[in-house]
Design an enzyme around this catalytic site. Structure first.
Site, PDB file in Angstrom:
ATOM      1  N   CYS A 154       0.871  -1.171   0.000  1.00 25.40           N
ATOM      2  CA  CYS A 154       0.000   0.000   0.000  1.00 25.40           C
ATOM      3  C   CYS A 154       0.912   1.227   0.000  1.00 25.40           C
ATOM      4  O   CYS A 154       2.110   1.137   0.197  1.00 25.40           O
ATOM      5  CB  CYS A 154      -0.853   0.041   1.256  1.00 25.40           C
ATOM      6  SG  CYS A 154      -1.845  -1.423   1.521  1.00 25.40           S
ATOM      7  N   ARG A 165       1.817   1.366  -5.887  1.00 17.97           N
ATOM      8  CA  ARG A 165       1.878   0.420  -4.759  1.00 17.97           C
ATOM      9  C   ARG A 165       0.519  -0.153  -4.400  1.00 17.97           C
ATOM     10  O   ARG A 165       0.406  -1.075  -3.596  1.00 17.97           O
ATOM     11  CB  ARG A 165       2.480   1.113  -3.532  1.00 17.97           C
ATOM     12  CG  ARG A 165       3.915   1.559  -3.650  1.00 17.97           C
ATOM     13  CD  ARG A 165       4.386   2.244  -2.376  1.00 17.97           C
ATOM     14  NE  ARG A 165       4.314   1.330  -1.238  1.00 17.97           N
ATOM     15  CZ  ARG A 165       5.280   0.456  -0.957  1.00 17.97           C
ATOM     16  NH1 ARG A 165       6.355   0.385  -1.712  1.00 17.97           N
ATOM     17  NH2 ARG A 165       5.180  -0.341   0.070  1.00 17.97           N
ATOM     18  N   TRP A 194      -3.809  -1.583  -1.300  1.00 21.58           N
ATOM     19  CA  TRP A 194      -3.771  -2.848  -2.049  1.00 21.58           C
ATOM     20  C   TRP A 194      -4.332  -3.867  -1.072  1.00 21.58           C
ATOM     21  O   TRP A 194      -3.643  -4.335  -0.167  1.00 21.58           O
ATOM     22  CB  TRP A 194      -2.346  -3.194  -2.445  1.00 21.58           C
ATOM     23  CG  TRP A 194      -2.226  -4.473  -3.191  1.00 21.58           C
ATOM     24  CD1 TRP A 194      -1.940  -5.712  -2.685  1.00 21.58           C
ATOM     25  CD2 TRP A 194      -2.385  -4.691  -4.598  1.00 21.58           C
ATOM     26  NE1 TRP A 194      -1.918  -6.658  -3.677  1.00 21.58           N
ATOM     27  CE2 TRP A 194      -2.194  -6.063  -4.861  1.00 21.58           C
ATOM     28  CE3 TRP A 194      -2.683  -3.863  -5.664  1.00 21.58           C
ATOM     29  CZ2 TRP A 194      -2.285  -6.610  -6.150  1.00 21.58           C
ATOM     30  CZ3 TRP A 194      -2.760  -4.412  -6.938  1.00 21.58           C
ATOM     31  CH2 TRP A 194      -2.577  -5.761  -7.168  1.00 21.58           C
ATOM     32  N   ASN A 200       0.234  -0.523   6.439  1.00 21.19           N
ATOM     33  CA  ASN A 200       0.610  -1.314   5.268  1.00 21.19           C
ATOM     34  C   ASN A 200       1.192  -2.617   5.796  1.00 21.19           C
ATOM     35  O   ASN A 200       2.026  -2.609   6.684  1.00 21.19           O
ATOM     36  CB  ASN A 200       1.669  -0.560   4.438  1.00 21.19           C
ATOM     37  CG  ASN A 200       2.239  -1.422   3.314  1.00 21.19           C
ATOM     38  OD1 ASN A 200       1.622  -2.417   2.911  1.00 21.19           O
ATOM     39  ND2 ASN A 200       3.419  -1.088   2.844  1.00 21.19           N
ATOM     40  N   GLY A 201       0.709  -3.744   5.306  1.00 21.06           N
ATOM     41  CA  GLY A 201       1.267  -5.030   5.749  1.00 21.06           C
ATOM     42  C   GLY A 201       0.162  -5.919   6.294  1.00 21.06           C
ATOM     43  O   GLY A 201      -1.000  -5.790   5.929  1.00 21.06           O
ATOM     44  N   GLU A 244      10.050 -21.857 -16.787  1.00 18.94           N
ATOM     45  CA  GLU A 244       9.888 -20.444 -16.426  1.00 18.94           C
ATOM     46  C   GLU A 244      11.142 -19.655 -16.797  1.00 18.94           C
ATOM     47  O   GLU A 244      11.055 -18.538 -17.289  1.00 18.94           O
ATOM     48  CB  GLU A 244       9.579 -20.320 -14.937  1.00 18.94           C
ATOM     49  CG  GLU A 244       9.577 -18.908 -14.380  1.00 18.94           C
ATOM     50  CD  GLU A 244       8.580 -17.963 -15.034  1.00 18.94           C
ATOM     51  OE1 GLU A 244       7.739 -18.431 -15.827  1.00 18.94           O
ATOM     52  OE2 GLU A 244       8.675 -16.746 -14.795  1.00 18.94           O
ATOM     53  N   LYS A 301      11.075 -16.409 -19.259  1.00 11.56           N
ATOM     54  CA  LYS A 301      11.628 -15.101 -18.858  1.00 11.56           C
ATOM     55  C   LYS A 301      12.613 -14.597 -19.909  1.00 11.56           C
ATOM     56  O   LYS A 301      12.559 -13.469 -20.346  1.00 11.56           O
ATOM     57  CB  LYS A 301      12.328 -15.218 -17.497  1.00 11.56           C
ATOM     58  CG  LYS A 301      11.411 -15.330 -16.305  1.00 11.56           C
ATOM     59  CD  LYS A 301      10.747 -14.033 -15.890  1.00 11.56           C
ATOM     60  CE  LYS A 301       9.390 -13.760 -16.472  1.00 11.56           C
ATOM     61  NZ  LYS A 301       8.307 -14.688 -16.383  1.00 11.56           N
ATOM     62  N   GLU A 322      10.899 -13.770 -23.402  1.00 10.04           N
ATOM     63  CA  GLU A 322       9.901 -12.688 -23.489  1.00 10.04           C
ATOM     64  C   GLU A 322      10.511 -11.306 -23.277  1.00 10.04           C
ATOM     65  O   GLU A 322       9.888 -10.316 -23.665  1.00 10.04           O
ATOM     66  CB  GLU A 322       8.741 -12.927 -22.523  1.00 10.04           C
ATOM     67  CG  GLU A 322       9.032 -12.792 -21.065  1.00 10.04           C
ATOM     68  CD  GLU A 322       7.761 -12.940 -20.224  1.00 10.04           C
ATOM     69  OE1 GLU A 322       6.665 -12.615 -20.697  1.00 10.04           O
ATOM     70  OE2 GLU A 322       7.886 -13.407 -19.087  1.00 10.04           O
ATOM     71  N   HIS A 378      15.853 -37.698 -26.136  1.00  2.47           N
ATOM     72  CA  HIS A 378      14.822 -38.205 -27.075  1.00  2.47           C
ATOM     73  C   HIS A 378      14.546 -37.176 -28.172  1.00  2.47           C
ATOM     74  O   HIS A 378      13.395 -36.920 -28.520  1.00  2.47           O
ATOM     75  CB  HIS A 378      13.531 -38.516 -26.302  1.00  2.47           C
ATOM     76  CG  HIS A 378      13.708 -39.583 -25.270  1.00  2.47           C
ATOM     77  ND1 HIS A 378      13.820 -40.913 -25.579  1.00  2.47           N
ATOM     78  CD2 HIS A 378      13.861 -39.484 -23.919  1.00  2.47           C
ATOM     79  CE1 HIS A 378      14.002 -41.612 -24.465  1.00  2.47           C
ATOM     80  NE2 HIS A 378      14.018 -40.774 -23.437  1.00  2.47           N
ATOM     81  N   LYS A 399       0.570  -6.670 -19.894  1.00  2.00           N
ATOM     82  CA  LYS A 399       0.674  -7.175 -18.523  1.00  2.00           C
ATOM     83  C   LYS A 399      -0.477  -8.130 -18.216  1.00  2.00           C
ATOM     84  O   LYS A 399      -0.313  -9.098 -17.508  1.00  2.00           O
ATOM     85  CB  LYS A 399       0.662  -6.020 -17.513  1.00  2.00           C
ATOM     86  CG  LYS A 399       0.867  -6.472 -16.068  1.00  2.00           C
ATOM     87  CD  LYS A 399       2.165  -7.234 -15.893  1.00  2.00           C
ATOM     88  CE  LYS A 399       2.287  -7.857 -14.517  1.00  2.00           C
ATOM     89  NZ  LYS A 399       3.432  -8.817 -14.450  1.00  2.00           N
TER      90      LYS A 399
END
Ligand code: AGP
Length: 605
Positions: free
Chosen positions: A2, A27, A75, A101-102, A478, A482, A485, A501, A600
């Site tokens: 936040c 944030r 958030w 925040n948290g 992954e 990364k 992209e 194979h 995104k």
């Protein structure tokens, strides 16, 4: 995450706060609010769900005057994004305000106790517990009341507090960031530097366990017990844009380095004090289904592949994992005995959202592993397990992937313990290692220099191959995603044992092969596979566990990762691969945060 802004001085506080919150909107942006202390020593509050503009527009019609105030852009973690749950939260007498925040991990027992003592709660948030706790301790000394309240609170948080009768802001930090801005006849506090830059470049970064007392003519930093601490100020020479990235050149790099704190937020409040259990606020009954289907897109899909290994290993439930764009069109065979898990950072990926709808049409119970509160998926899933990664700005997902993996670790342990397939002993071992994972990821970040040298050596390559086995096969997938992209280098991943194979035909003395060879039950077989690459003049970049000297004989380059349990290792092993992609793309001068052709959140088919 936040955004917090506090001001005390000679200006109209609201102007400073609204301007600062705008600079912190990255944030969090599902609701916002502010509280201003006026000349009559009355706290005036305004809170609105929605983006900051909703609050700013409302403020223009009803301005609040005063030279001390607190503001927040949210958030959401606990409680829907609405006016009531927005911060600040006030005491019942309206004289005390808290912004936070948290996560307050023990807010439920505290809320029960305070309710029994007669406190009335208006919101669903963990934050409101704080304001009632401080009110319960307040007997005229604001600082003492905050100190007494924080002695009862567990969690990762940053808070700012004001009281109508005090021209003072009390700030405290326990993990979540807070920075003090030092002015002439005025002082500031915020979650991050951008909010301060228009007014001052002299700042004090509070450390964990610091408390700051802000008056207009000075700031005192103490510990939570009131012992004065020496904290040197720093001069910020960043421009505003650089400041939003915390001084990092790109959001992606900032988010890679945020991962230790993100893990604390994902795990916070979910590892039971008994050390052998996980507490998840889910309505689903683990005994009510006989199989699991995981469906998602891109990086979220790869997290699901890790989840498959974890759930099958720990909960002994059969798991299938499918890309959402396939799942939704193939008339999948699912029913009320199937748990369908959808995974998404944005909560708006149309393929994943439609897969969720298909699962519900077929009568399955649906669980979303999700970052964005208030998103379409959050409204339609039967259960939601939030990953608390905070807003992820870089298009290439990093910290959200890390948080998804942690969520699957929690879910697999939770299911295993509920179904009696996971022993208390193994659960305790896993939970102890999970508690240690933020530190392990912090240590994994230290490989950046090793990785940068490799990125420099191979940035001109046109192809990469990534190899991984077992629970780290998805890590290889992954890593390849990364790299491709953001650097536009063709990269693909194979299960290491599968290479012979067919893909082995690709091996030559020009193509780098990244082989994940960290400590595992399949280490020896992995080394054999690596030798097959070397025998064909392949270039081997081995990702190995700390202390593994033997691997050097089989690799051209070695990247070192902290040693950990195999089932935990995907969270640690992905970090160097994220850094390899970043360092390569940065060296190629590409748009790391907004790669070509990508978005995104893919809200179209
Ligand atoms: C990840 O780096 C990519 N940007 C992409 O694959 C992403 O993971 C995918 O589009 C899913 O997005 P979601 O998690 O918001 O649903």
């Amino acid at each position: 995450m936040c955004g917090i802004v506090g001001y005390v001085g000679h200006r109209q506080a609201a102007e400073v706060i609204l301007d600062g919150l705008k600079r912190l909107e990255y944030r969090g942006y599902d609701s916002a609010g502010l509280v201003i202390s006026d000349s009559e020593r009355v706290l005036n509050v305004m809170k609105r769900a929605g983006k900051l503009k909703v609050l700013s527009d409302a403020f223009r019609t009803q301005p609040l005057t005063g030279t001390l105030g607190l503001g927040h852009t949210r958030w959401a973690t606990h409680g829907k994004p609405n006016d009531i749950n927005a911060h600040p939260h006030l005491s019942e007498d309206g004289k005390l305000a808290v912004i936070h925040n948290g996560i307050i991990e023990n807010y439920l027992p505290l809320r029960a106790r305070l309710s029994a003592e007669g406190h009335t709660f208006a919101s669903e948030t963990d934050t409101e517990v704080l304001v009632h706790l401080i009110e319960a301790h307040y007997q005229g000394d604001l600082v003492a009341a905050v100190q007494a309240a924080l002695r009862e609170v567990h969690g990762a948080y940053a808070i700012v507090v004001s009281h109508a009768d005090h021209e003072l802001i009390v700030a405290a930090r326990a993990t979540s960031p807070l920075v003090i801005g030092l002015g002439q006849g005025e002082n500031f506090v915020a979650s991050d530097v951008p909010a301060l830059l228009p007014y001052t470049r002299e700042v004090i970064f509070l450390r964990d366990g610091d408390m700051a007392l802000l008056a207009k003519d000075g700031v005192t930093v103490t510990d939570f017990g009131g012992v004065v601490l020496r904290r040197d100020s720093a001069i910020i020479d960043w421009d505003a844009e650089a400041a939003e990235k915390g001084g990092y050149p790109h959001y992606m790099l900032k988010e890679i380095f945020e991962q230790p704190v993100v893990l604390q937020n994902t795990l916070g409040g979910r590892l039971a004090a008994n050390g052998t259990d996980v507490t998840l606020e889910l309505s689903l009954d683990p005994a009510s289904f006989n199989r699991v289907v995981i469906t998602a897109a891109g990086t979220a899909y790869y997290s699901g592949l890790v989840g498959e290994y974890l759930i099958e290993k720990l909960a002994r439930l059969p798991v299938e994992v499918e890309v959402a764009s396939e799942f939704r069109y193939r008339e999948p065979v699912i029913d009320s005995r199937t748990l369908v898990v959808v995974v998404s950072q944005s909560g708006e990926t149309i393929d994943t959202l439609e897969a969720l709808r298909e699962a519900k049409r077929q009568g399955a119970h649906t669980l979303a592993i999700l970052n964005a509160k208030g998103s379409s998926i959050s409204r339609e899933a039967d259960d939601v397990l939030y990953i608390h990664a905070g807003p992820e700005i870089g298009v290439a997902s990093t910290k959200a992937y890390m948080a998804m993996l942690a969520a699957f670790e929690l879910l697999a342990i939770w299911l295993g313990r509920a179904r009696g397939t996971l022993s208390a002993a193994l659960a305790a071992e896993l939970i102890a290692e999970l508690r240690h994972t933020p530190a392990l990821v912090e240590a994994a970040l230290k490989a950046r220099e090793q990785v940068a040298a490799i990125a420099e050596a191979f940035k001109g390559k046109s192809d990469y191959l990534f190899l991984g086995r077992g629970v780290n096969f998805p890590t290889a997938l992954e890593g390849a995603l990364k790299l491709k992209e953001i650097s536009y280098i063709h990269a693909e991943a194979y299960a290491t044992g599968e290479m012979k194979h067919g893909p082995i035909a690709l091996i030559d003395d020009d193509m780098p092969v990244v082989a994940i060879a960290t400590a595992s039950a399949l280490y020896d077989k992995t080394v054999s596979n690596i030798q097959e690459v070397r025998a064909r003049d392949g270039i081997v970049i081995a990702l190995a566990s700390e202390g593994d000297e033997a691997i050097k004989a089989h690799a051209d380059y070695v990247i070192t990762a902290p040693r950990t349990m195999e089932l935990i290792s995907p969270m640690v092993n992905v970090v160097p691969l994220q850094l390899l992609a970043y360092e390569t793309a940065a060296r190629l001068g590409l748009d790391v945060d907004q790669p070509r052709n990508l978005a995104k959140s893919v809200t179209v088919e």
